[in-house]
Design a protein around this motif. Structure first.
Motif, PDB file in Angstrom:
ATOM      1  N   UNK A 215     -66.797 -73.488  16.833  1.00 51.36           N
ATOM      2  CA  UNK A 215     -67.583 -72.496  17.560  1.00 51.36           C
ATOM      3  C   UNK A 215     -67.389 -71.097  17.003  1.00 51.36           C
ATOM      4  N   UNK A 216     -66.287 -70.871  16.282  1.00 46.86           N
ATOM      5  CA  UNK A 216     -66.047 -69.534  15.737  1.00 46.86           C
ATOM      6  C   UNK A 216     -66.442 -69.429  14.274  1.00 46.86           C
ATOM      7  N   UNK A 217     -66.889 -70.536  13.671  1.00 49.41           N
ATOM      8  CA  UNK A 217     -67.278 -70.499  12.272  1.00 49.41           C
ATOM      9  C   UNK A 217     -68.523 -69.646  12.085  1.00 49.41           C
ATOM     10  N   UNK A 218     -68.546 -68.920  10.980  1.00 52.70           N
ATOM     11  CA  UNK A 218     -69.709 -68.099  10.662  1.00 52.70           C
ATOM     12  C   UNK A 218     -70.811 -68.994  10.108  1.00 52.70           C
ATOM     13  N   UNK A 219     -72.059 -68.855  10.598  1.00 52.58           N
ATOM     14  CA  UNK A 219     -73.132 -69.708  10.089  1.00 52.58           C
ATOM     15  C   UNK A 219     -73.363 -69.478   8.598  1.00 52.58           C
ATOM     16  N   UNK A 220     -73.815 -70.514   7.922  1.00 52.39           N
ATOM     17  CA  UNK A 220     -74.072 -70.424   6.489  1.00 52.39           C
ATOM     18  C   UNK A 220     -75.159 -69.393   6.213  1.00 52.39           C
ATOM     19  N   UNK A 221     -75.097 -68.804   5.027  1.00 52.24           N
ATOM     20  CA  UNK A 221     -76.090 -67.806   4.649  1.00 52.24           C
ATOM     21  C   UNK A 221     -77.495 -68.401   4.684  1.00 52.24           C
ATOM     22  N   UNK A 222     -78.437 -67.601   5.145  1.00 52.77           N
ATOM     23  CA  UNK A 222     -79.829 -68.049   5.158  1.00 52.77           C
ATOM     24  C   UNK A 222     -80.336 -68.330   3.756  1.00 52.77           C
ATOM     25  N   UNK A 223     -79.722 -67.717   2.763  1.00 47.74           N
ATOM     26  CA  UNK A 223     -80.171 -67.927   1.390  1.00 47.74           C
ATOM     27  C   UNK A 223     -79.818 -69.323   0.882  1.00 47.74           C
ATOM     28  N   UNK A 224     -78.980 -70.054   1.631  1.00 49.70           N
ATOM     29  CA  UNK A 224     -78.731 -71.451   1.291  1.00 49.70           C
ATOM     30  C   UNK A 224     -79.861 -72.351   1.790  1.00 49.70           C
ATOM     31  N   UNK A 225     -80.720 -71.806   2.615  1.00 46.98           N
ATOM     32  CA  UNK A 225     -81.945 -72.486   3.031  1.00 46.98           C
ATOM     33  C   UNK A 225     -82.977 -72.283   1.909  1.00 46.98           C
ATOM     34  N   UNK A 226     -83.270 -73.348   1.157  1.00 46.19           N
ATOM     35  CA  UNK A 226     -84.131 -73.226  -0.027  1.00 46.19           C
ATOM     36  C   UNK A 226     -85.482 -72.620   0.307  1.00 46.19           C
ATOM     37  N   UNK A 227     -86.061 -73.049   1.423  1.00 48.33           N
ATOM     38  CA  UNK A 227     -87.382 -72.548   1.798  1.00 48.33           C
ATOM     39  C   UNK A 227     -87.336 -71.044   2.041  1.00 48.33           C
ATOM     40  N   UNK A 228     -86.314 -70.584   2.769  1.00 51.98           N
ATOM     41  CA  UNK A 228     -86.236 -69.151   3.033  1.00 51.98           C
ATOM     42  C   UNK A 228     -85.959 -68.375   1.749  1.00 51.98           C
ATOM     43  N   UNK A 229     -85.056 -68.895   0.902  1.00 53.96           N
ATOM     44  CA  UNK A 229     -84.738 -68.206  -0.354  1.00 53.96           C
ATOM     45  C   UNK A 229     -85.987 -68.043  -1.215  1.00 53.96           C
ATOM     46  N   UNK A 230     -86.815 -69.091  -1.283  1.00 52.80           N
ATOM     47  CA  UNK A 230     -88.036 -69.017  -2.085  1.00 52.80           C
ATOM     48  C   UNK A 230     -89.037 -68.054  -1.466  1.00 52.80           C
ATOM     49  N   UNK A 231     -89.173 -68.120  -0.136  1.00 53.68           N
ATOM     50  CA  UNK A 231     -90.099 -67.222   0.551  1.00 53.68           C
ATOM     51  C   UNK A 231     -89.659 -65.777   0.398  1.00 53.68           C
ATOM     52  N   UNK A 232     -88.369 -65.525   0.600  1.00 55.35           N
ATOM     53  CA  UNK A 232     -87.842 -64.171   0.464  1.00 55.35           C
ATOM     54  C   UNK A 232     -88.056 -63.635  -0.949  1.00 55.35           C
ATOM     55  N   UNK A 233     -87.816 -64.480  -1.948  1.00 53.74           N
ATOM     56  CA  UNK A 233     -87.987 -64.052  -3.334  1.00 53.74           C
ATOM     57  C   UNK A 233     -89.436 -63.700  -3.632  1.00 53.74           C
ATOM     58  N   UNK A 234     -90.351 -64.575  -3.188  1.00 56.25           N
ATOM     59  CA  UNK A 234     -91.768 -64.313  -3.459  1.00 56.25           C
ATOM     60  C   UNK A 234     -92.240 -63.062  -2.730  1.00 56.25           C
ATOM     61  N   UNK A 235     -91.770 -62.875  -1.500  1.00 59.35           N
ATOM     62  CA  UNK A 235     -92.149 -61.685  -0.751  1.00 59.35           C
ATOM     63  C   UNK A 235     -91.554 -60.420  -1.363  1.00 59.35           C
ATOM     64  N   UNK A 236     -90.351 -60.513  -1.888  1.00 60.34           N
ATOM     65  CA  UNK A 236     -89.712 -59.348  -2.500  1.00 60.34           C
ATOM     66  C   UNK A 236     -90.519 -58.855  -3.693  1.00 60.34           C
ATOM     67  N   UNK A 237     -91.018 -59.802  -4.507  1.00 65.85           N
ATOM     68  CA  UNK A 237     -91.867 -59.429  -5.641  1.00 65.85           C
ATOM     69  C   UNK A 237     -93.145 -58.761  -5.141  1.00 65.85           C
ATOM     70  N   UNK A 238     -93.732 -59.358  -4.114  1.00 69.41           N
ATOM     71  CA  UNK A 238     -94.974 -58.817  -3.555  1.00 69.41           C
ATOM     72  C   UNK A 238     -94.751 -57.445  -2.918  1.00 69.41           C
ATOM     73  N   UNK A 239     -93.621 -57.292  -2.210  1.00 66.23           N
ATOM     74  CA  UNK A 239     -93.306 -55.999  -1.597  1.00 66.23           C
ATOM     75  C   UNK A 239     -93.245 -54.894  -2.647  1.00 66.23           C
ATOM     76  N   UNK A 240     -92.602 -55.199  -3.784  1.00 64.45           N
ATOM     77  CA  UNK A 240     -92.464 -54.188  -4.834  1.00 64.45           C
ATOM     78  C   UNK A 240     -93.832 -53.795  -5.377  1.00 64.45           C
ATOM     79  N   UNK A 241     -94.671 -54.795  -5.643  1.00 65.06           N
ATOM     80  CA  UNK A 241     -96.010 -54.486  -6.133  1.00 65.06           C
ATOM     81  C   UNK A 241     -96.808 -53.668  -5.143  1.00 65.06           C
ATOM     82  N   UNK A 242     -96.687 -54.018  -3.860  1.00 69.54           N
ATOM     83  CA  UNK A 242     -97.423 -53.297  -2.819  1.00 69.54           C
ATOM     84  C   UNK A 242     -97.016 -51.834  -2.767  1.00 69.54           C
ATOM     85  N   UNK A 243     -95.730 -51.570  -2.914  1.00 65.74           N
ATOM     86  CA  UNK A 243     -95.260 -50.189  -2.846  1.00 65.74           C
ATOM     87  C   UNK A 243     -95.679 -49.375  -4.066  1.00 65.74           C
ATOM     88  N   UNK A 244     -95.825 -50.043  -5.196  1.00 64.63           N
ATOM     89  CA  UNK A 244     -96.348 -49.351  -6.382  1.00 64.63           C
ATOM     90  C   UNK A 244     -97.798 -48.937  -6.130  1.00 64.63           C
TER      91      UNK A 244
END
Length: 431
Positions: A3-32
């Motif tokens: 019950x006191x263990x820290x949950x695993x990083x969300x980046x170990x969730x492949x789907x979230x890691x891929x979504x976050x990566x793709x969005x990060x690229x898109x975010x950068x382009x949008x700000x340009x």
């Protein structure tokens, strides 16, 4: 796991890691593009203040026109194909700007048309992604997931304008927009590797039989019968109206009124956008330290303070540029704090088959009001002047904070708490 263990990083969730990566690229382009598009209008095409306001309005007007109906569609279709389609269309539309510029046929009318089309596709993407996210991260980790995505967006807000300013000093603003076009293509390809989903299923199996208006009423009911969502949605109206009013003339003000160069404007936005990054990173901690209600009230007071400072910028000196950066930092700090808190709560309480409509209800109001505010900013600048518009808009930005200060939300200590109001019946059973 204990019950006191820290949950695993969300980046170990492949789907979230891929979504976050793709969005990060898109975010950068949008700000340009956030810097390159208005500079294309102002510097290359000599846009008037009203045209600048219209350009800003067309980015968000599609939410007002189509948002609610897109929400119904998103609740009746698989979300991933919608995300891929939206990014592919945004890629093609934005790619036209550098191509037309290279051919010598780019006009302000084309720029407005591309902006509107990209805005329509953004409606589809924003509503679909907010409805798609809970399915692969789990509702218990939505605050963390939204915080990471917001931090990535804010980091892009820091890096993107600076990159844009540097590139624009070497190549022209329209050509720089090609980077954003490519970022949408990369994001679309990444989404192909995301988990496939199917159309949401309602336990009562009546969703497909409901009329569009009946479907819309179900989405409104969730917002209307939850005190936090109801009051925060009201606050969003005023925030969107006055924030978009000042941002409609932001670049014109810095270049024409304050006398700051195009490259420096990119750096100012980058430094100022650091406020958004810090706000995103601290949003969860601020909710813990101060409590939800005080955090929301304080966060919404900061844009008014920041843009009042901005109205004092003058002279085109180094000191003026520094003041503009500090003012923008303060102005941008509170918005992601507010967004992460309210969006996470909204996603966590909304049933799967209502995600699209509930997100669309709030997004249509907030982004649709951005369009009205942009037109208001352009009209005020044409009638009164750029500096006067910044002052009036900054004064209006104190309204959302006062709105929540006078509401039951101010006493909330955590998201699970319901503000002290008389109970209301809830026809969709989402309390």
């Amino acid at each position: 796991m204990g019950v006191t263990d820290k949950p695993a990083s969300l980046f170990r969730n492949r789907a979230f890691a891929l979504f976050w990566s793709s969005q990060s690229v898109s975010f950068l382009g949008t700000q340009i593009t956030y810097v390159a598009l208005p500079l294309t209008a102002v510097v290359v095409l000599s846009a008037t203040p009203m045209e600048a306001g219209l350009l800003n309005a067309l980015e968000s007007l599609p939410f007002l026109l189509f948002g609610l109906f897109v929400g119904v569609l998103v609740d009746r279709r698989a979300r991933r194909p919608i995300l891929i389609m939206a990014n592919l269309v945004r890629f093609a539309a934005l790619a036209w700007i550098p191509l037309a510029y290279a051919l010598g046929i780019l006009t302000i009318t084309q720029l407005l048309a591309v902006t509107f089309l990209v805005g329509v596709m953004t409606v589809f993407f924003e509503i679909a992604y907010m409805s798609y996210l809970p399915g692969f991260v789990g509702r218990d980790r939505l605050m963390e997931a939204n915080g990471k995505l917001q931090a990535s967006s804010s980091a892009a807000e820091v890096a993107g304008p600076g990159i844009a300013g540097g590139l624009i000093s070497v190549i022209s603003a329209p050509v720089v927009i090609a980077i954003d076009a490519v970022s949408y293509l990369v994001s679309a390809l990444a989404l192909v590797g995301m988990p496939a989903d199917s159309a949401p299923q309602n336990d009562t199996d009546t969703e497909g039989k409901l009329s569009v208006l009946a479907s819309l009423r179900e989405g409104f009911a969730v917002v209307r019968h939850n005190t936090l969502l109801r009051w925060c949605t009201g606050a969003v109206f005023f925030l969107s109206l006055f924030f978009s009013s000042v941002m409609a003339v932001y670049f014109l003000f810095l270049i024409r009124e304050a006398g700051i160069g195009s490259a420096a404007v990119g750096l100012i936005v980058a430094v100022g956008s650091g406020g958004g990054l810090v706000g995103a990173l601290l949003s969860e901690r601020l909710n813990t330290w101060l409590g939800t209600g005080p955090t929301l009230v304080a966060a919404l007071a900061l844009p008014g303070i920041g843009f009042l400072l901005l109205s004092a910028v003058d002279g085109g000196s180094l000191g003026a540029a520094v003041l503009a950066g500090v003012a923008t930092f303060i102005g941008f700090f509170g918005i992601p704090v507010f967004d992460v808190t309210v969006i996470s709560f909204r996603q966590s309480i909304t049933p799967e088959h209502l995600q699209g409509r509930v997100n669309a209800t709030v997004r249509s109001l907030s982004w649709g009001t951005l369009a009205l505010g942009s037109l208001m900013g352009g009209a005020l600048a044409s009638a009164l002047g750029l500096r006067e518009t910044v002052v009036l808009s900054a004064a209006g930005l104190f309204v959302p904070s006062l709105f929540l200060l006078l509401s039951p939300v101010r006493a909330m200590r955590h998201l699970e708490q319901q503000p002290d109001e008389p109970a209301e019946p809830n026809p969709v059973g989402t309390r």
